[in-house]
Structures are given as C-alpha cells and as structure tokens.
Design an enzyme around this catalytic site. Structure first.
Site, PDB file in Angstrom:
ATOM      1  CG  ASP A 186      22.243  27.783  -5.580  1.00  0.00           C
ATOM      2  OD1 ASP A 186      22.428  27.016  -6.532  1.00  0.00           O
ATOM      3  OD2 ASP A 186      22.983  28.738  -5.319  1.00  0.00           O
ATOM      4  CD  GLU A 236      24.679  23.339  -5.478  1.00  0.00           C
ATOM      5  OE1 GLU A 236      25.394  23.178  -6.474  1.00  0.00           O
ATOM      6  OE2 GLU A 236      24.416  24.465  -5.027  1.00  0.00           O
TER       7      GLU A 236
END
Ligand code: GLC
Length: 506
Positions: A186, A236
């Site tokens: 993330d 990401e």
C-alpha cells in the site's frame, strides 16, 4: 478483494472469510488464479482496514487467523493463490506502538512527532496536507504534533528507524509462512520522509515524501525476504514519471506494480494506445510484467466512469451528481474488458467489475469513507465502489447475507451473479469466456496492426488478435479471421460497431 463487501457468511451484514470460502467455486469458475485481499487484519476500520492495529490477527468481523490459514490452503487447492495487503506507511492509532507513543514511551521515535511552529507551537510543524484533505498533522494534548499523510487515525511510521524495518520484514515472513504467494504494498512510494520535514515547495526535487531514493533500499531488503519464499510483490505506485516508476521494478526490487496510467486513461483510442505503448516500453528494460487495471476499491467503477463525459479517472474531479449514461458505459466497459484481457501481462479484476456493477450513490448520512468527511462533504468518497455484492436476485439483500453495512441500490438484484451466470450475454458471461479463451493470445509481445483512426488492433504470438473500435463509424473485420468473442453484436454487414471489441482467431 474487499472482504467486507464480498459475501457475508454469518449474516451480520459484513462480508467475511466464511463468505469468501463459500464462494471459492464461483471464483474458480470465473477463472481467477490469484486473490488480492484488501487488509483483513484487526482494525478499527477508520479507513476500511487500511488502519491496521495488529498484522498478526484477523479482524473478528472477518474471522480468525485459523480461518485465514484454511482459506489460503483451500484456495490453493482450487488453483488460486493469495496476495495479502501490507500498509507500511502507517498504522492505526490503536496499534500498540502508537498507544505506547501517546503514553510518552520511546515508541515516539517510531512515528513523526514534532513541536508545532508559530508562537506557542499552535501551527503544524510544516505545510503538508493529508491525501484525504486537511492538514497532515494532528496536535496532542501535550502540545506535540504527529504526522499522518492520510486520516488522523493513521499515524505515519518513521522509516528511518530500524525497528520499523525489522517489524515489516517479520510481518512479511509471518504471512509467507502461512502460505501466501504475494504481497500488495500500500502507498508504496510514500514511506520515506525527508528527515528535516521541510515545507512542500512545488517542483522541488526530491519531493519531501514521494518517491524518495532511500525507498529502494527498503524494497531490496524486502525482496531478499520474498525470494526465500518464492513470494511476489505488487506495489501501489502512483507516479507520473515513468522512468521513476520503473525503478521500483528493477530485478532486485518489486516484481510488479499497478498500472495507474491505464486505469486513469480516458476512453480514447490514441491515449489508450499511448498508455499501452508507454507501459510496455517502461517495463521492457527491467523485464517486469505489466499489469492492467480498470478499477479497484479506491476509484469510480468502470461502467460509470466510461458513461460520463470525462472518461478518465482523477480523484480531484470526483463530485456528486455527475451525469452518467450507464448503457454507454457498460458497452465500453465490455470492450475494455476484452482489450485488457488481450494485453501482455497480469490483469486485475475488482470484485463486481465482472458483474458490471455501477458506482452506487450512497446517501450522505450512510457514507463512511474518510475522504468524504475530510473534503468537507464535497468529494463523494470511495464507498460507491464498495457496496456489498449482489449474489441472488430473489434473496434478501440480493443474497449478500445480513443487512449490508453500506446500502445496496434498489436496482442491485438485476445485477445478481445467479442471473448473470445463466446468461452467456451478461458481463459475467463475457468475463468467464474471455478468461477461459485468453491463452489464445500466447505469452509473447504485442504487434500493432494498421487501422483507421480511432481503432486499436493488435496481434500476439499466439496468433489471435484484438480489435477495439472507438471511432464513430463501424470497421470492417478481416474475412480470414473468424470472431472468437465479441463484447457486443456486430452490425448487419458483419462490421465492428463503435465502442465494441472483438477477438479474432488466427
Ligand atoms: C491506498 C489504499 C486506500 C487507502 C490508502 C491509505 O491508497 O488503496 O484504500 O485509503 O492507501 O492506506
């Protein structure tokens, strides 16, 4: 997979691991070979689980660690691998480290605590803003401020501290040892901050917290851990600079990263082609496979986005009440599905995309996403793409389970998986067929074919080709290559109409 909204096994209105386990046959039939789970760990859910209080525990709303282990093993037996989501930039404010830090312990060093600026320290230490809107700093009763690039309940970790690095490598091992095959990282480009925490100055290089060079050492070290287990990473990484993006994909760093250029690209032939070409050109020198993503749990659902005047995606332009032509958007989303599934690389399908679900309008008083609140209620937030799935048209709550934690629109049952499973012409029928047929393209690179303006056509080593018509006039198809699968009907003369894609046999 957004577990909270996938399928509710225990009837409490929140999706859970039991729900996922009961739907493994559905996923196998769809043809997926890996499942990326959004964070399923213990969390106060201030940001849908991206506020993790304990990485080694499953949130009780979802199940138990033993059940996660069972799910990982069962999925594997079905031929489906598991990818977990690690959120290294921040933790929940309920994480033991942050609680200890608030109590004045040495754990303060694990975060970014600073005195304020201005007389009496009443102003934040610098001018950084949160990705969710508002200042990136919150003041504590003792006068100090702490940094949070997202919500105040998500304090940023200090990646200059060795304990932060050690802990994350231990977490990776913890999950690899439980049989996961991969890790989604993330906010992968945000972890490291300039230690001086300077004000943000437009255009100043390097940026004080985006894409700092020190990050690569972090990921090289993670890679060594993953290699021990044969695990893979998908980062990401939202970065406009493609050369900088590719650095994360060097052979000793991440295996793959999400392709946000393709996800954000408007439905226009030239721009799509450029996005595809750039993606392939970027990935080639580092030898990393490309990824193709049309939507995820953060962005407007594909059929809605393509049904709007602005068919690109940008967080900054999200608004309530944007006019949408869903029939048009759905036609284009069907074509886009065939386009992305024909490209070389990995395709990620977000739950409900295979059902053609639109972005739902959530009544403001039911919205839970911090993006809505921190924008002062102007940004509708991301809940519209997180509504619990419709499984059965004739069951209460469209077969999701109990009263869903986010309200389902009245039209939801019309999109139910059971109806679509029985209809080869449905979006689900199209996805199943396309995933089944996809090997006809083979593994090799892509070769563009000459086409009129507004049409994309390419062939791959396997011999099959893909033609997508984004122009106003129908396009002739070569008589020598019979259609294998089309996203919509051809016209009466066998031509490919606007906003339609077709796969042709060699
Ligand atoms: C990522 C996640 C998003 C989350 C944010 C903060 O962008 O995809 O859902 O809110 O990070 O963790």
């Amino acid at each position: 997979m957004y577990v909270r909204s996938f399928a509710d096994g225990d009837g409490d209105g929140t999706g859970d691991l039991a729900g996922v386990r009961s739907r493994l046959p559905y996923l196998a039939e769809l043809g997926v070979d890996a499942l990326w789970f959004n964070p399923w760990y213990l969390s106060p859910m201030k940001d849908g689980g991206y506020d993790v209080a304990d990485y080694r525990a499953i949130d009780p709303a979802f199940g138990t660690l033993a059940e996660a282990e069972k799910l990982i093993a069962e999925a594997r037996e079905t031929g489906i691998r598991t990818i977990v989501d690690i959120v290294p930039n921040h933790v929940s404010d309920q994480h033991p480290w942050f609680r200890a830090a608030l109590a004045g312990g040495p754990e303060r060093e694990l975060f970014h605590f600073r005195p304020g600026s201005g007389p009496g320290g009443e102003l934040p230490p610098n001018d950084w803003t949160s990705q969710f809107g508002g200042p990136a700093w919150t003041r504590l009763p003792d006068g100090d401020w702490y940094l949070h690039l997202f919500a105040p309940e998500q304090p940023d970790l200090n990646w200059a501290h060795p304990a932060v690095r050690q802990e994350h490598e231990d977490i990776l091992r913890f999950w690899f040892e439980r049989g996961v095959a991969g890790v989604r990282i993330d906010s992968a480009a945000l972890l490291v901050k300039d230690p001086r925490l300077p004000d943000f100055v437009e255009g100043r290089d390097p940026h004080p917290y985006v894409d700092r060079d020190e990050l690569h050492e972090v990921y090289r070290s993670w890679r060594r851990v993953a290699d021990e287990y044969g695990g893979v990473f998908v980062g990401e990484v939202w970065l406009p600079d493609t050369e900088r993006f590719t650095r994360y994909l060097r052979p000793d760093e991440l295996h793959t990263a999400f392709n946000f250029s393709f996800l954000s690209c408007p439905w226009e032939a030239r721009r799509l082609r450029r996005s595809i070409d750039d993606t392939l050109a970027e990935h080639a020198p580092v030898g990393a496979p490309a990824t193709w993503v049309l939507c995820n749990h953060d962005v407007t659902r594909t059929v809605t986005r393509y049904g709007r005047e602005d068919t690109g995606f940008d967080f900054a332009t999200k608004a309530f009440g944007t006019p949408t032509d869903l029939a048009l958007g759905t036609r284009r989303a069907r074509a886009a599905a065939l386009l992305s599934l024909a490209l070389p690389g990995a395709v990620y399908v977000y739950q409900g995309e295979e059902l053609g679900l639109p972005e739902a309008d959530i009544p403001p008083y039911r919205i839970q996403d911090p993006m809505y609140f921190r924008s002062g209620g102007t940004d509708p937030g991301r809940d519209g793409c997180r509504v619990p799935l419709p499984w059965r048209a004739d069951a209460p709550h469209a077969g999701f389970g109990g009263e869903p934690w986010l309200p389902q629109p009245a039209y939801w049952p019309a999109y139910a998986a059971d109806l679509q499973a029985a209809d080869p012409g449905s979006m689900l029928g199209l996805y199943r067929e396309a995933i089944r047929l996809r090997p006809v393209f083979g593994d090799g690179p892509l070769t563009w074919l000459p086409t009129p303006e507004g049409v994309l056509a390419f062939t791959r080593a396997g011999g099959a080709s893909c033609v997508v018509n984004l122009a106003d006039t129908p396009v002739e198809l070569p008589a020598s290559s019979p259609p294998l699968l089309a996203s919509g009907p051809l016209d009466e003369r066998g031509r490919l109409p606007k906003d339609t894609a077709v796969w042709l046999r060699a």
